[in-house]
Design an enzyme around this catalytic site. Structure first.
Site, short mmCIF file in Angstrom:
data_model
loop_
_atom_site.label_atom_id
_atom_site.label_comp_id
_atom_site.label_asym_id
_atom_site.label_seq_id
_atom_site.Cartn_x
_atom_site.Cartn_y
_atom_site.Cartn_z
N CYS A 270 0.84 -1.19 -0.03
CA CYS A 270 -0.06 0.06 -0.03
C CYS A 270 0.86 1.13 -0.01
O CYS A 270 1.81 1.23 0.54
CB CYS A 270 -0.80 0.08 1.21
SG CYS A 270 -1.99 1.29 1.50
N CYS B 148 -1.28 6.72 0.69
CA CYS B 148 -1.46 8.02 -0.09
C CYS B 148 -1.67 9.32 0.70
O CYS B 148 -2.42 9.27 1.74
CB CYS B 148 -2.60 7.92 -1.10
SG CYS B 148 -1.97 6.41 -2.42
N CYS C 99 -18.12 -6.02 3.30
CA CYS C 99 -18.29 -4.80 2.23
C CYS C 99 -17.94 -5.07 0.88
O CYS C 99 -17.00 -5.78 0.53
CB CYS C 99 -17.06 -3.74 2.84
SG CYS C 99 -17.95 -2.56 3.84
N GLY D 112 -29.61 -4.71 14.57
CA GLY D 112 -28.97 -4.95 13.49
C GLY D 112 -27.70 -3.78 13.30
O GLY D 112 -27.53 -2.97 14.31
N ARG E 292 -26.53 -6.24 -10.45
CA ARG E 292 -26.41 -5.20 -9.54
C ARG E 292 -25.46 -5.91 -8.80
O ARG E 292 -24.73 -5.06 -7.74
CB ARG E 292 -27.82 -5.19 -8.93
CG ARG E 292 -28.75 -4.47 -9.91
CD ARG E 292 -30.10 -3.96 -8.90
NE ARG E 292 -30.56 -5.60 -8.84
CZ ARG E 292 -30.82 -5.96 -7.55
NH1 ARG E 292 -30.49 -5.38 -6.46
NH2 ARG E 292 -31.65 -6.94 -7.38
N ASN F 81 -27.91 0.83 1.17
CA ASN F 81 -27.90 -0.28 0.28
C ASN F 81 -26.87 -1.39 1.06
O ASN F 81 -27.08 -2.68 0.25
CB ASN F 81 -27.54 -0.05 -1.23
CG ASN F 81 -28.53 0.79 -1.79
OD1 ASN F 81 -29.65 0.71 -1.65
ND2 ASN F 81 -28.11 1.82 -2.50
N THR F 82 -26.02 -1.19 1.58
CA THR F 82 -25.11 -2.18 2.35
C THR F 82 -25.18 -1.84 3.62
O THR F 82 -25.37 -1.07 4.20
CB THR F 82 -23.77 -1.83 1.56
OG1 THR F 82 -23.34 -0.47 1.91
CG2 THR F 82 -23.52 -1.85 0.18
N CYS G 276 28.96 12.98 11.66
CA CYS G 276 28.40 12.83 10.41
C CYS G 276 29.63 12.44 9.30
O CYS G 276 30.74 12.73 9.41
CB CYS G 276 28.35 14.51 10.00
SG CYS G 276 27.83 14.77 8.29
N ASN H 150 25.02 7.11 14.34
CA ASN H 150 24.74 7.91 13.06
C ASN H 150 24.62 6.91 12.06
O ASN H 150 24.92 5.39 12.01
CB ASN H 150 25.71 8.98 12.86
CG ASN H 150 25.10 10.00 12.24
OD1 ASN H 150 24.38 10.04 11.23
ND2 ASN H 150 25.72 11.26 12.43
#
Length: 1025
Positions: A79, A82, A130, A196, A371, A487-488, A671, A736
């Protein structure tokens, strides 16, 4: 003798028979033979296979999205996490998908579950059911790449299932006052009808807000609504539904079963008379729609609506749903399922499990107009359901009181796009059972009258404000199927979530209180969130051990401010110098490492930089430190400074930094590029004497603690740390970056290359690639200088890796590369992850877990696999003819089981409580040091050997190959089954486990026989000189 010794013995040659060899010529094998070969090794279904797999009584998980830990980690790493993630915008409940996937990638499954349940109290249910291809996955930016979108639903299911196994209760928000101190409004009586998804969601959020008198009234004797009664067990097990309801009940929500809203029982009027201040209607659509052609037909004749059929299947297949035994409906012969919606496909696949020989899915339009979501359709297709499009039902054919078939007419789409039925084209299908999932309605007059006086719309459903879910009666709200907008399942959950806030707003207004104009629903909390992860070091109290390293995330002080606002416990400034040593950087200067292979995007295992210290002035940093400390007094701010080997410079700069209000200083003596050429950084940090003197100078100048930042680019880092301590340093930073050259292009030029001359210099390598070096440095210092504070840095990218450094002896943890891979918000993951790791140590029942990882079950594709050897006494791989045999054995086993697993007693959830003290950060610092020592201290008598789980094995032979060409030729590889077998010549080297692609498929177990090394020749034989 030398020739014999350097040639494999005959028994080894036999083992090596299948070992890869370089091809010297083209391979020839007949087409017919290759066809047979293909069948033998085939893992997917043969395209010419028309035999239906026997599925009767088999309610095992069939979802393609299900993931085990290995699959979840690989998918989560893939993934992109984003910015302004489109997946989140496409989720009805607005889950922070990017963040919960970040947590999964970091093995913080608790943190992922917390994020999921915070926005969706039914997060596990939704992870399973889902229609993600139409929601979050549909917006995934990886759709634009070859590898395709992320399996978000599978990741959501995985994280929440792991949390479910932790058995940790939900608690009230710790930000709320105790219940007895809550304002009166929070004691208002609230009623919800229907148990529900919409009601469970609404009640959960109301309880999180602090309401203490919430009751759900459910008509049935079971809870869960359609999740329980109509979504099949193989998609949504009942124990999942029960788990989420128990989480809600953890907050005090009451459920009363067997009681509904009806003129026979309770009405809105009687509810108000009984003192209820608000009500939520989430009863769904209880009655099925029936076409006139089905009038008078009964189940005895072979007719079911989905409202009849699916609850019967549920009662017969969901252990714990009912307190009584219910057999599965007996569905034999040919079954016709009408329609092509999600419910139709659930009916079709359920019919196969109830004994149907063949299932025909008949629908009015074409495949382009189906559907149902693709996931559902694909499952039905794989299970050999037949699809018959362009057919409209006309009549049911009944003979001798039983359904024997149906008559249909063809449908067509005309040029205007309208669908017409051609009565001349008649199709008759033989069938024994017809199932009609034609939708649902609310038409019970007793229920409608009980809902009076709320207004209904032209569809016969309660009229609601779509933003507030408020009905025409201000105190009554509604959501879910009964409203007609959802609807879901996930949309029903969101209806309840929406309603909860506006119920809160309504109740508070009745008591004269105001709520914020912007909804602020509380998050999901458990006892894990109460764990204290603060730590003290060198007299400083850190709110948590995670901070910004003196690197790119601290390029400017506004960035540090944002980091503190996000929750980071401390920060170091970017290293700054006196103005006389000011620098200017080159570009390009920070690149991805080659150590990640062809992995592009986040998750890089290393970076290389040739960036110098800050280009900003000391004055800028000092003024900014003063500002930040004024605004964030509880956060620790450490000024990182650098000078050449000059006493006056170090004294001047350190005093300047102290005067700015910095809590502590870090002396950058390490460094590895650029600054060393100026007599700074590495030029000072590789000589113990220089380090000792610089620390003495700074100690003379300041009172605040200071830490020397060490370089790993030395032979003995302990001698440098000891010198810093002797010089008066309060601790050290280890380590470092490691000096390196990351890569060269095909033309010989380096990357990064600067200017037209394509020049470069050795840079500093950072990231998880250097973690082993950093762990070695931290443990070495901690062992040599007990109690000497260490600030760890070098590959810390998660709570799990952070805990490793704490166990190694570090007190606080600096982060850079992980932020370069992602952003400042990873701190939330680190904190919840560390809290969970500490909390889980207190639970005795989870003592066999590795951090947040439960023991690995035998599985394929994340789903448990039966031990075929136990069922038939023979080991079989999962391909070709062996796979078919496995399926037949499993089918016979399921039929034998029949009702054995249909438990009647309701499910009980047991919480795991802390039996042992929850360790504090100080308790785990240095825990691993007791296990470190010299090679001579290791026990050569306690040996291990490899043990392979044949049920998990995917027969790739990687263990076999590495053992052959890098080990001891101790693994045999069967030429027919490709099952590897470990012989008694195994030396326990563990290479096989290291290259195995399946997590925990190979385990190292104690050797049962004494280990006798193969010396090649007896010790008494003299070498030939």
């Amino acid at each position: 003798m030398a020739g014999v010794l350097s040639r494999d013995a005959p028994d080894i040659e036999s083992i090596l028979a299948l070992n890869p060899r370089i091809q010297a010529h083209a391979t020839l094998r007949s087409t017919m033979a290759k066809k047979l070969d293909k069948k033998h090794w085939k893992r997917n279904t043969d395209k010419n296979c028309f035999i239906c797999e026997k599925l009767e009584n088999n309610f095992d998980d069939i979802k393609h999205t299900t993931l085990g830990e290995r699959g979840a980690l690989r998918e989560a790493v893939r993934c992109l996490k984003c910015a302004d993630a489109p997946c989140q915008k496409s989720c009805p409940t607005s889950l922070d998908i990017k963040s919960f996937i970040t947590s999964i990638a970091n093995k913080n499954y608790y943190g992922a579950a917390k994020l999921i349940f915070s926005d969706n109290p039914l997060g596990l249910t939704c992870g399973m059911v889902c229609p993600t291809s139409d929601l979050c996955v549909g917006g995934c930016n990886l759709h634009a790449t070859e590898e395709g979108p992320i399996n978000i639903g599978g990741l959501q299911q995985f994280a929440t299932e792991v949390f479910k196994a932790m058995n940790i209760p939900q608690i009230r928000s710790p930000l709320l006052p105790p219940p007895e101190h809550m304002p009166e409004a929070y004691s208002a009586k609230i009623a919800l009808f229907g148990a529900g998804p919409a009601s469970i969601s609404c009640a959960s959020f109301l309880a999180r807000l602090g309401y203490s008198d919430i009751t759900i009234f459910e008509k049935q004797e079971y809870v869960g609504g359609l999740s329980t009664s109509e979504i099949p067990q193989f998609r949504l097990p009942y124990d999942v539904v029960n788990f989420e309801i128990e989480l809600m009940k953890d907050l005090g929500v009451k459920i009363i079963c067997g009681k509904s809203i009806s003129t026979d029982e309770m009405t809105l009027s009687t509810l108000k008379e009984n003192g209820y201040k608000a009500a939520f209607i989430g009863i769904g659509l209880p009655e099925p729609k029936k076409d006139h052609i089905f009038q008078g037909l009964t189940q005895v004749q072979g007719f079911y609506t989905s409202k009849d059929f699916l609850p019967l299947v549920a009662k017969g297949s969901k252990p714990g749903m009912c307190a009584c035994h219910s057999p599965l409906p007996s569905v034999r012969g040919a079954v016709i399922v009408l329609g092509a919606g999600d419910t139709a496909f659930d009916c079709a696949t359920s019919a196969l499990r109830c004994g149907a020989r063949r299932v025909f899915i008949v629908f009015r339009k074409g495949f382009a107009n189906i559907r149902a979501v693709p996931e559902e359709m694909e499952l039905a297709k794989e299970e050999k359901c037949e699809f018959l499009p362009f057919l409209s039902p006309r009549k049911v054919i009944v003979k001798d009181g039983k359904i024997v078939g149906m008559q249909f007419v063809r449908t067509e789409q005309d040029e205007t796009g309208n669908w017409v039925e051609d009565e001349e084209q008649i199709v008759r299908l033989k069938a024994d059972v017809v199932i009609s999932p034609f939708g649902s309605v609310l038409d019970d007059p007793k229920v409608i009258e009980a809902l009076s006086p709320i207004k209904f719309n032209r569809w016969g459903l309660p009229e609601v404000n779509p933003e507030t879910m408020q009905t025409s009666e201000p105190w009554v709200f509604a959501g879910g199927d009964v409203v007609g907008m959802a609807n879901t399942t996930v949309e029903s959950v969101n209806d309840g979530k929406q309603a909860s806030w506006y119920i809160h707003e309504y109740i508070q207004a009745q008591y004269g209180a105001l709520v914020p104009s912007q909804p602020t629903l509380p998050l999901f909390y458990t006892p894990v969130d109460l764990v204290d992860i603060s730590v003290e070091m060198a007299g400083l109290r850190f709110p948590n051990p995670f901070g910004l390293a003196s690197a790119t995330p601290a390029t400017s002080t506004p960035m540090i401010r944002r980091a503190f606002e996000a929750g980071w416990g401390f920060a170091l400034t970017k290293t700054f110098s006196l103005d006389k040593d000011i620098v200017t950087n080159v570009s390009p200067r920070i690149i991805r490492g080659t150590t990640s292979g062809p992995l592009y995007g986040p998750g890089q295992s290393s970076f290389l930089n040739i960036e110098l210290i800050s280009e900003k002035t000391a004055a800028y940093w000092c003024h900014s430190v003063t500002e930040l400390k004024a605004d964030f007094p509880d956060n620790i701010l450490i000024a990182s400074i650098m000078c050449s080997y000059n006493k006056n410079d170090w004294m001047e700069l350190s005093k300047m930094a102290e005067a700015s209000g910095a809590d502590a200083l870090e002396l950058n003596l390490s460094c590895p590029h650029g600054m060393g050429e100026r007599g700074m950084g590495l030029a000072c940090g590789q000589d113990p004497e220089l380090v000792r003197n610089i620390c003495r100078w700074v100690r003379q100048s300041v009172r605040v603690p200071f830490f020397a930042k060490l370089t790993p680019n030395v032979t003995d880092i302990v001698s440098i740390a000891r010198a810093a301590k002797e010089g008066g340093a309060d601790g050290v930073t280890a380590t470092n970056t490691v000096s390196g050259l990351m890569g060269l292009k095909a033309d010989g030029s380096p990357w990064p290359s600067v200017g037209s001359g394509k020049r470069t210099t050795y840079g500093g390598v950072s990231g998880t690639t250097i973690r082993p070096i950093a762990l070695r440095a931290v443990t070495a210092i901690a062992r040599a200088l007990p109690g000497f504070p260490i600030l760890a840095t070098g590959g810390i990218d998660s709570a799990e890796s952070g805990l490793q450094f704490l166990h190694s002896g570090a007190s606080v943890l600096q982060v850079c590369s992980a932020i370069q891979n992602q952003d400042f918000t990873v701190i939330e993951d680190y904190c919840t992850g560390l809290k969970a790791l500490l909390y889980l140590k207190s639970i005795e029942e989870l003592s066999d877990w590795d951090g947040q990882s439960p023991p690995t079950m035998s599985h394929q594709k994340g789903k448990p696999v039966p031990h075929i050897a136990e069922l038939m006494g023979q080991k079989l791989p999962s391909f070709g003819p062996y796979l078919e045999r496995r399926k037949k054995i499993l089918a016979a086993s399921k039929i034998r089981e029949n009702d054995q697993n249909r438990a009647c007693s309701p499910l009980q959830r047991k919480h795991f409580n802390s039996q042992k003290p929850i360790p504090a950060i100080k308790d785990v610092i240095g825990k691993s040091l007791q296990y470190l020592g010299t090679f001579g201290e290791l026990n050569i008598m306690e040996q291990v050997v490899a043990l392979i789980d044949e049920e998990m094995c995917i027969n790739c032979g990687k263990c076999y190959m590495t053992c052959n060409d890098s080990g001891y030729q101790a693994i045999q590889f069967d030429p027919e089954t490709h099952l590897p077998t470990v012989s008694d010549t195994c030396t326990g080297c563990t290479l096989c486990l290291s290259v195995c692609p399946i997590m925990d498929c190979i385990r190292m177990v104690s050797r049962a026989t004494p280990y006798e090394p193969k010396r090649g020749l007896p010790l008494a034989v003299k070498p030939v000189c």
